[in-house]
Enzyme design. Sequence first.
Site, PDB file in Angstrom:
ATOM      1  N   LYS A  26       0.814  -1.208   0.000  1.00  0.00           N
ATOM      2  CA  LYS A  26       0.000   0.000   0.000  1.00  0.00           C
ATOM      3  C   LYS A  26       0.851   1.262   0.000  1.00  0.00           C
ATOM      4  O   LYS A  26       0.652   2.165  -0.806  1.00  0.00           O
ATOM      5  CB  LYS A  26      -0.888  -0.042   1.245  1.00  0.00           C
ATOM      6  CG  LYS A  26      -1.540   1.245   1.572  1.00  0.00           C
ATOM      7  CD  LYS A  26      -2.081   1.214   2.994  1.00  0.00           C
ATOM      8  CE  LYS A  26      -0.982   1.465   3.992  1.00  0.00           C
ATOM      9  NZ  LYS A  26      -1.493   1.736   5.355  1.00  0.00           N
ATOM     10  N   THR A  27       1.827   1.293   0.882  1.00  0.00           N
ATOM     11  CA  THR A  27       2.660   2.495   0.988  1.00  0.00           C
ATOM     12  C   THR A  27       3.456   2.707  -0.295  1.00  0.00           C
ATOM     13  O   THR A  27       3.638   3.831  -0.742  1.00  0.00           O
ATOM     14  CB  THR A  27       3.599   2.384   2.202  1.00  0.00           C
ATOM     15  OG1 THR A  27       2.836   2.020   3.329  1.00  0.00           O
ATOM     16  CG2 THR A  27       4.280   3.703   2.479  1.00  0.00           C
ATOM     17  N   ASP A  74      -4.364   8.305   3.779  1.00  0.00           N
ATOM     18  CA  ASP A  74      -3.930   6.979   4.211  1.00  0.00           C
ATOM     19  C   ASP A  74      -4.858   6.491   5.320  1.00  0.00           C
ATOM     20  O   ASP A  74      -5.433   7.303   6.048  1.00  0.00           O
ATOM     21  CB  ASP A  74      -2.492   7.078   4.730  1.00  0.00           C
ATOM     22  CG  ASP A  74      -1.847   5.718   4.869  1.00  0.00           C
ATOM     23  OD1 ASP A  74      -2.391   4.751   4.311  1.00  0.00           O
ATOM     24  OD2 ASP A  74      -0.803   5.624   5.533  1.00  0.00           O
ATOM     25  N   GLU A  75      -5.002   5.183   5.472  1.00  0.00           N
ATOM     26  CA  GLU A  75      -5.821   4.607   6.547  1.00  0.00           C
ATOM     27  C   GLU A  75      -7.229   5.215   6.583  1.00  0.00           C
ATOM     28  O   GLU A  75      -7.725   5.610   7.628  1.00  0.00           O
ATOM     29  CB  GLU A  75      -5.143   4.818   7.915  1.00  0.00           C
ATOM     30  CG  GLU A  75      -3.713   4.346   7.991  1.00  0.00           C
ATOM     31  CD  GLU A  75      -3.570   2.850   8.183  1.00  0.00           C
ATOM     32  OE1 GLU A  75      -4.550   2.119   7.937  1.00  0.00           O
ATOM     33  OE2 GLU A  75      -2.475   2.421   8.581  1.00  0.00           O
ATOM     34  N   GLN A 135      -9.272  -3.724   8.412  1.00  0.00           N
ATOM     35  CA  GLN A 135      -8.334  -3.314   9.445  1.00  0.00           C
ATOM     36  C   GLN A 135      -8.826  -2.100  10.209  1.00  0.00           C
ATOM     37  O   GLN A 135      -8.043  -1.370  10.819  1.00  0.00           O
ATOM     38  CB  GLN A 135      -6.969  -3.018   8.825  1.00  0.00           C
ATOM     39  CG  GLN A 135      -6.288  -4.266   8.308  1.00  0.00           C
ATOM     40  CD  GLN A 135      -4.867  -3.993   7.865  1.00  0.00           C
ATOM     41  OE1 GLN A 135      -4.007  -3.674   8.669  1.00  0.00           O
ATOM     42  NE2 GLN A 135      -4.617  -4.108   6.578  1.00  0.00           N
ATOM     43  N   ARG A 179       0.115  -9.733  10.833  1.00  0.00           N
ATOM     44  CA  ARG A 179       1.414  -9.116  11.126  1.00  0.00           C
ATOM     45  C   ARG A 179       2.546 -10.107  10.882  1.00  0.00           C
ATOM     46  O   ARG A 179       3.704  -9.738  10.768  1.00  0.00           O
ATOM     47  CB  ARG A 179       1.518  -8.646  12.583  1.00  0.00           C
ATOM     48  CG  ARG A 179       0.568  -7.547  13.031  1.00  0.00           C
ATOM     49  CD  ARG A 179       0.530  -6.395  12.096  1.00  0.00           C
ATOM     50  NE  ARG A 179      -0.592  -6.529  11.170  1.00  0.00           N
ATOM     51  CZ  ARG A 179      -0.748  -5.794  10.097  1.00  0.00           C
ATOM     52  NH1 ARG A 179       0.145  -4.877   9.791  1.00  0.00           N
ATOM     53  NH2 ARG A 179      -1.774  -5.976   9.298  1.00  0.00           N
TER      54      ARG A 179
END
Length: 801
Positions: free
Chosen positions: A73-74, A260-261, A291, A644
């Site tokens: 994503k980043t 973002d997010e 998430q 994770r």
Amino acid sequence: MNGYDENDAFEAAAAPQGAPQVEAQAQAPVPLSQRAMAARPAPYLDDLNPAQRAAVEAMDGPVLMLAGAGTGKTKALTTRIVHLLNTGRARPNEVLAVTFTNKAAREMKLRVGHLMGGTDAGLAWMGTFHSISVKILRRHAELVGLKSNFTILDTDDQLRLLKQLITASHIDEKRWPARMLAGIINSWKNRAWTPGKVPAAEAAAYNNRGIELYQQYQDRLRSLNATDFGDLLLHTVTLFQAYPDILQQYQRWFKYILVDEYQDTNVAQYLWLRLLAQSHKNICCVGDDDQSIYGWRGAEVGNILRFEKDFPGAHVVRLEQNYRSTPHILAAASGVIAGNAGRLGKTLWTEQEDGEKVRLIGHWDGEEEARWIGDELETLQRGTRAMAPHSLDDMAILVRASHQMRAFEDQFLTIGLPYRVIGGPRFYERQEIRDAMAYFRLAVSPDDDLAFERVVNTPKRGLGDKAQQNIQRVARAGGLSLLDGARALLAEGGIGGKGAGQLRVFTEGMARWHLATLAPNYNHVELAEVILEESGYTAMWQNDKTPEAPGRLENLKELVKALDNFENLQGFLEHVSLIMENETEEQGAKVSIMTLHAAKGLEFPVVFLPGWEDGLFPSQRSMDESGTKGLEEERRLAYVGITRAEELCTISFAANRRVYGQWQSQLPSRFIDELPAAHVAILTPPGLYGGGFGAAAPAPRLEERVASADVYNSPGWRRMQERSAQRPTAQPRAAKTSIIDMAAVSSFTKGDRVFHQKFGYGRIDGIEGDKLDVAFEKAGSKKVVAGFVVLVDDAHDDVPF
DNA sequence: AAGATCAAGCTTTTT
DNA sequence: GCTTGATCTT
């Protein structure tokens, strides 16, 4: 700590206001290099997979990037920014990129800079919702009733202020705790409700008391020239709504918006974005509905779910190729999250090798769980047949609630395993830092009453409640600040004894220090040291004999050192309130312990997920307060936890746990039932096979258990034995840890008399799968896992072990 | 005014 | 069980 982000904000705030700046910069020629690059093929695009590339190349109009865990994503986001710049669509300061944390913003700046050839890309408007709001608000403060140098209160200040208001209104603090009021007010602010906009029904629910206090609180904040965190967003939204011309300037200026997010945005943030994006709709929101774990602080999953309705014709791109985890781990995570309704839906896939299955293991109690994980960490450090040695830096323990951390800290201290706790008390939240900051604040602004209250009797100056009330009274009567009130009180001789002398020293010191801050180019670092020294604050900790005193002095030194990065005290104070990070870099490899919330966005080769027990995880409170919604958020938390892990994920639960000091029998989490069996390896209980990898072995007989005693030869275990020789050995426990032997349930029938290590004798009232309802003679009725009770003979009360 | 003792409450957390 | 805040004691 660095003031990087905030320094940017500061420069912008100091720049010519609003439109003129916009005009002036808009006419600046676009550098040739950028134009030239627009025509050339962009090599960075070749690094992307098709989905990522689509997300980067869909530049105009609304874009929703649904990015699953570990899907790059980043990378997509930063490449998108680079592409916007390189195609000449926007100059760096025309890109508005919003994140939730300073850390995320910093990381993104770094990565964009890297892609751009190692320079600072000049992304002036990349930052958190809050820091960008501050930047905007400082320019237009007077329009929302503030001065441009307003202070930002943190939660602690907010709470103290509310407490004062509650007491002043003669409301019973027991019935109206400040924390509760703060919660209500924050939730209203999260929804962008000013006191006038709180719906009548909502206000009435609290007997109209809440709304009154809210109004009073807002008035008080304005008179203090202060905001709380929620205000930063609320005021900005109010500003945009009330002044369309100002909104328009920003709409024109921010040619492209990236978020973002997005799944974590609340209503206020949503409005903030929608107002800014309204005209050109060049908004790209990145997020993962699976998430979304911050509902409890106002995040609305709904924002991401209805993006396509808000922005018709939105381009939706799904990033589904996962580069992080093995197929088993992904399958386990997918299996759990599938239990949630109303998802946007993604299917993660990977090209990786299968690897280890997700491991599942049960323990007798929380301490044993910690002991086992400690042993496992040491095993993994050395490496096994199935797995290469790993650094402790590559391993993490992710817990649901921070109180679970203690068992691990205790255990790791005992066996001497290095660990770090992430997300403990942050640097700027520490008492000594806040005290020191209050001294600085008062020196810079002598009318900062909150700062005065904090430090007037710290260190002890013999000024108790009575004296402080007198100061308040005099100040109020004369319309003075508390500091001036104190001076007036001294002048009229309204205070005597030792307090008077010390108060005089205090006020005189403050006068001196304030004067010093007015000098141009004063040495602020030196002044800070002088203040702490002369006020007696440093001496207070030097005379303190508690074990934490040296650490606090150390922190104060750190604080003074941090001042170096700023021009003066004023600049430091204005911007530090938004950076709450603790950036101490420790030496040596350490295993990380943190909450699941703190783990979002991180990844580790090896992850342990302890405490998967109903009531703890999913959290009882979450379910009680928010029902299905709460449970679904807990499930997303489980999803975040599992995803994770890169190589090895171990889930565990304990049958008994001390909750608020009481031993409680625990049932395995319902999420455990949701794990797809094909991707899970059930481990045999600790003490039997030394925690090696592999499939479940049949539960060994007692003789075999005794024979495998050399399991306790791990270094950690030995060290622990040496240190606590007098403690009861795990022998009786080890024998009883034949949990997870779920097949053994059938051996019980209703009415059987059973024995439980912690609850004693009881009779089975009912059977539900592998869980038994047992009426214990001493402990009352409990639900327990079948593996933890043993059938006993009706006739004899022999302890069956 | 400051230390001592007792009762109540107790997720998750960034800005 | 342990910390925090409120009341009591000196």
